[in-house]
Design a protein around this motif. Sequence first.
Motif, PDB file in Angstrom:
ATOM      1  N   GLN A   1       0.847  -1.183   0.000  1.00 18.08           N
ATOM      2  CA  GLN A   1       0.000   0.000   0.000  1.00 18.08           C
ATOM      3  C   GLN A   1       0.890   1.243   0.000  1.00 18.08           C
ATOM      4  N   VAL A   2       0.623   2.129  -0.941  1.00 20.50           N
ATOM      5  CA  VAL A   2       1.404   3.339  -1.040  1.00 20.50           C
ATOM      6  C   VAL A   2       0.977   4.317   0.042  1.00 20.50           C
ATOM      7  N   GLN A   3       1.970   4.859   0.723  1.00 19.47           N
ATOM      8  CA  GLN A   3       1.678   5.834   1.769  1.00 19.47           C
ATOM      9  C   GLN A   3       2.598   7.031   1.646  1.00 19.47           C
ATOM     10  N   LEU A   4       2.037   8.195   1.900  1.00 19.37           N
ATOM     11  CA  LEU A   4       2.802   9.433   2.015  1.00 19.37           C
ATOM     12  C   LEU A   4       2.467  10.019   3.377  1.00 19.37           C
ATOM     13  N   VAL A   5       3.472  10.255   4.185  1.00 25.17           N
ATOM     14  CA  VAL A   5       3.243  10.767   5.531  1.00 25.17           C
ATOM     15  C   VAL A   5       3.972  12.089   5.689  1.00 25.17           C
ATOM     16  N   GLU A   6       3.194  13.138   5.942  1.00 26.65           N
ATOM     17  CA  GLU A   6       3.772  14.468   6.115  1.00 26.65           C
ATOM     18  C   GLU A   6       3.965  14.770   7.598  1.00 26.65           C
ATOM     19  N   SER A   7       4.915  15.639   7.861  1.00 27.55           N
ATOM     20  CA  SER A   7       5.119  16.132   9.216  1.00 27.55           C
ATOM     21  C   SER A   7       5.818  17.485   9.136  1.00 27.55           C
ATOM     22  N   LEU A  18       9.979  27.049   8.710  1.00 26.83           N
ATOM     23  CA  LEU A  18       9.505  25.705   9.029  1.00 26.83           C
ATOM     24  C   LEU A  18      10.050  24.757   7.977  1.00 26.83           C
ATOM     25  N   ARG A  19      10.197  23.500   8.362  1.00 30.62           N
ATOM     26  CA  ARG A  19      10.568  22.477   7.388  1.00 30.62           C
ATOM     27  C   ARG A  19       9.536  21.368   7.424  1.00 30.62           C
ATOM     28  N   LEU A  20       8.940  21.121   6.283  1.00 30.75           N
ATOM     29  CA  LEU A  20       7.987  20.032   6.143  1.00 30.75           C
ATOM     30  C   LEU A  20       8.697  18.803   5.590  1.00 30.75           C
ATOM     31  N   SER A  21       8.241  17.639   6.022  1.00 27.64           N
ATOM     32  CA  SER A  21       8.789  16.379   5.538  1.00 27.64           C
ATOM     33  C   SER A  21       7.677  15.522   4.961  1.00 27.64           C
ATOM     34  N   CYS A  22       8.010  14.785   3.938  1.00 26.90           N
ATOM     35  CA  CYS A  22       7.073  13.841   3.330  1.00 26.90           C
ATOM     36  C   CYS A  22       7.830  12.540   3.104  1.00 26.90           C
ATOM     37  N   THR A  23       7.472  11.517   3.853  1.00 23.95           N
ATOM     38  CA  THR A  23       8.122  10.224   3.728  1.00 23.95           C
ATOM     39  C   THR A  23       7.215   9.278   2.950  1.00 23.95           C
ATOM     40  N   ALA A  24       7.778   8.689   1.907  1.00 21.10           N
ATOM     41  CA  ALA A  24       7.004   7.812   1.030  1.00 21.10           C
ATOM     42  C   ALA A  24       7.377   6.359   1.261  1.00 21.10           C
ATOM     43  N   SER A  25       6.411   5.494   0.999  1.00 19.09           N
ATOM     44  CA  SER A  25       6.647   4.058   1.166  1.00 19.09           C
ATOM     45  C   SER A  25       7.343   3.455  -0.042  1.00 19.09           C
ATOM     46  N   THR A  26       7.477   4.245  -1.128  1.00 20.27           N
ATOM     47  CA  THR A  26       8.144   3.767  -2.327  1.00 20.27           C
ATOM     48  C   THR A  26       8.689   4.977  -3.090  1.00 20.27           C
ATOM     49  N   THR A  27       9.351   4.741  -4.198  1.00 21.04           N
ATOM     50  CA  THR A  27       9.894   5.848  -4.973  1.00 21.04           C
ATOM     51  C   THR A  27       8.901   6.304  -6.041  1.00 21.04           C
ATOM     52  N   PHE A  28       9.021   7.570  -6.412  1.00 25.38           N
ATOM     53  CA  PHE A  28       8.139   8.154  -7.397  1.00 25.38           C
ATOM     54  C   PHE A  28       8.934   8.976  -8.401  1.00 25.38           C
ATOM     55  N   THR A  29       8.331   9.250  -9.523  1.00 27.67           N
ATOM     56  CA  THR A  29       8.972  10.097 -10.507  1.00 27.67           C
ATOM     57  C   THR A  29       8.926  11.552 -10.087  1.00 27.67           C
ATOM     58  N   PHE A  30       7.775  12.005  -9.616  1.00 29.59           N
ATOM     59  CA  PHE A  30       7.606  13.375  -9.140  1.00 29.59           C
ATOM     60  C   PHE A  30       7.006  13.348  -7.738  1.00 29.59           C
ATOM     61  N   VAL A  31       7.485  14.241  -6.909  1.00 31.50           N
ATOM     62  CA  VAL A  31       6.848  14.519  -5.625  1.00 31.50           C
ATOM     63  C   VAL A  31       6.628  16.021  -5.559  1.00 31.50           C
ATOM     64  N   TYR A 112      -1.171  10.036  -5.757  1.00 33.78           N
ATOM     65  CA  TYR A 112      -1.043   9.698  -4.344  1.00 33.78           C
ATOM     66  C   TYR A 112      -0.908  10.976  -3.513  1.00 33.78           C
ATOM     67  N   TRP A 113      -1.585  10.986  -2.368  1.00 33.92           N
ATOM     68  CA  TRP A 113      -1.617  12.173  -1.522  1.00 33.92           C
ATOM     69  C   TRP A 113      -1.431  11.792  -0.063  1.00 33.92           C
ATOM     70  N   GLY A 114      -0.782  12.698   0.648  1.00 37.89           N
ATOM     71  CA  GLY A 114      -0.700  12.547   2.088  1.00 37.89           C
ATOM     72  C   GLY A 114      -1.912  13.170   2.754  1.00 37.89           C
ATOM     73  N   GLN A 115      -1.902  13.113   4.077  1.00 35.22           N
ATOM     74  CA  GLN A 115      -3.063  13.578   4.839  1.00 35.22           C
ATOM     75  C   GLN A 115      -3.040  15.093   5.084  1.00 35.22           C
ATOM     76  N   GLY A 116      -1.913  15.720   4.856  1.00 37.92           N
ATOM     77  CA  GLY A 116      -1.813  17.163   5.034  1.00 37.92           C
ATOM     78  C   GLY A 116      -1.238  17.544   6.380  1.00 37.92           C
ATOM     79  N   THR A 117      -0.585  18.698   6.412  1.00 39.93           N
ATOM     80  CA  THR A 117      -0.060  19.248   7.651  1.00 39.93           C
ATOM     81  C   THR A 117      -0.307  20.752   7.631  1.00 39.93           C
ATOM     82  N   GLN A 118      -0.787  21.281   8.734  1.00 43.78           N
ATOM     83  CA  GLN A 118      -1.199  22.690   8.786  1.00 43.78           C
ATOM     84  C   GLN A 118       0.001  23.593   9.049  1.00 43.78           C
ATOM     85  N   VAL A 119       0.066  24.668   8.271  1.00 41.15           N
ATOM     86  CA  VAL A 119       1.054  25.724   8.491  1.00 41.15           C
ATOM     87  C   VAL A 119       0.281  27.020   8.736  1.00 41.15           C
TER      88      VAL A 119
END
Length: 123
Positions: A1-7, A18-31, A112-119
């Motif tokens: 299952q593909v996952q994108l997790v932001e923080s 601020l620095r945002l992070s996005c960790t993916a469960s696999t590799t992608f062509t574009f993020v 594929y999309w992450g759940q979002g993080t508020q700034v």
Amino acid sequence: QVQLVESGGGSVQAGGSLRLSCTASTTFTFVGWFRQAPGKEREGVAAIYSGGAATYYAASVKGRFTISQDNAKNTVYLQMHSLKPEDTAMYYCAASRSFLSDPIKGASRYSYWGQGTQVTVSS
């Protein structure tokens, strides 16, 4: 299952960083990073191609934001400096396995999309 997790979101005063992070469960062509403020359309902020071969920025953030990727960690970062109140939004990480022309535009082209993080930037 593909996952994108932001923080990394949070509240800062104008001029801060601020620095945002996005960790993916696999590799992608574009993020890409997109943002959406209440009552506004989702807009592209920055994107990175193939592990860092190319980067793209919206005019509104160019020179203030930097997108980068740590391939070993499958993580994409969005470093944000000189933040302004108008940067306040929910920030989303998105990914595509396809080649995208003009990857800042067309959020619907990302599969594929992450759940979002508020700034929140206060004046």
